[in-house]
Design a protein around this motif. Structure first.
Motif, short mmCIF file in Angstrom:
data_model
loop_
_atom_site.label_atom_id
_atom_site.label_comp_id
_atom_site.label_asym_id
_atom_site.label_seq_id
_atom_site.Cartn_x
_atom_site.Cartn_y
_atom_site.Cartn_z
N ILE A 169 39.58 52.65 32.27
CA ILE A 169 40.00 51.43 32.96
C ILE A 169 41.49 51.47 33.27
CG2 ILE A 169 40.33 48.94 32.64
CD1 ILE A 169 37.62 48.98 31.12
N PHE A 221 43.30 51.65 37.04
CA PHE A 221 44.37 50.75 37.48
C PHE A 221 45.54 51.55 38.07
CE2 PHE A 221 48.16 48.21 36.82
CZ PHE A 221 47.77 47.01 37.41
N SER A 246 48.05 39.91 39.37
CA SER A 246 47.88 40.97 38.38
C SER A 246 49.14 41.81 38.23
CB SER A 246 46.70 41.87 38.76
OG SER A 246 45.49 41.16 38.69
N GLN A 250 51.40 42.26 34.94
CA GLN A 250 51.68 43.59 34.42
C GLN A 250 53.18 43.77 34.20
OE1 GLN A 250 50.67 46.80 37.06
NE2 GLN A 250 51.40 48.35 35.65
N GLN A 255 43.35 45.08 33.17
CA GLN A 255 42.36 45.61 34.11
C GLN A 255 41.01 44.92 33.92
OE1 GLN A 255 42.82 47.81 36.70
NE2 GLN A 255 40.75 47.18 37.24
N GLN A 300 41.29 41.55 35.46
CA GLN A 300 41.28 41.67 36.93
C GLN A 300 39.86 41.93 37.43
OE1 GLN A 300 44.37 44.00 39.01
NE2 GLN A 300 42.69 45.08 39.99
N ASP A 301 39.13 42.80 36.75
CA ASP A 301 37.76 43.09 37.17
C ASP A 301 36.86 41.86 37.06
OD1 ASP A 301 38.22 45.67 38.02
OD2 ASP A 301 37.24 46.64 36.31
N LYS A 320 34.84 53.38 41.77
CA LYS A 320 35.69 53.67 40.60
C LYS A 320 35.25 54.95 39.91
CE LYS A 320 35.43 49.87 38.14
NZ LYS A 320 35.69 48.79 37.18
#
Length: 136
Positions: A8, A12, A67, A71, A97, A100-101, A120
């Motif tokens: 993950i 990102f 996001s 971060q 991440q 965000q997903d 992905k």
């Protein structure tokens, strides 16, 4: 679980690296590319790849900006606290991440989400690349 977390985090960074490569360089003094440019590039790419509507693209763009801000704030917090170790960074990035997903899943249709997950898996992050400046 550890492999999933690392995957993950790597995804990102792969998204960030894609935007970085399309922008044409590191920018000024090894700093991160402009988050708005990065978010626009990613949102445009995903709109094309996953068939996002203009409304979905706008929501994705806004999510990517938020996001990125989170971060940056988290990395600043880790640096200030003196706990800027790799494990803390990895855990923080994995959590961001994951969050965000969750939000992306709300924006994408079921078909788009499936395509995103396949994308992905088919686009693993570049191995051996580390964040941070100074290595050129």
């Amino acid at each position: 679980m550890r492999k999933r977390t690392l995957l993950i985090v790597a995804i990102f960074f792969a998204v960030a690296a894609t935007a970085f490569a399309q922008r044409g360089g590191r920018g000024q003094g090894g700093q991160r590319p402009d988050p708005k440019v990065q978010a626009k590039t990613t949102a445009d790419t995903w709109q094309e790849k996953f068939g996002l509507s203009d409304e979905q693209r706008t929501k994705v763009y806004d999510l990517l900006i938020v996001s990125s801000e989170k971060q940056t704030a988290k990395m600043t917090e880790l640096r200030a606290s003196g706990t800027m170790d790799r494990e803390a960074m990895t855990a923080a990035m994995a959590k961001m991440q994951e969050d965000q997903d969750k939000e992306l899943k709300k924006i994408f249709s079921a078909t788009q989400w499936t395509a995103y997950e396949v994308w992905k898996k088919e686009n693993p992050p570049m191995q051996g690349r580390r964040g941070g400046g100074g290595q050129e």
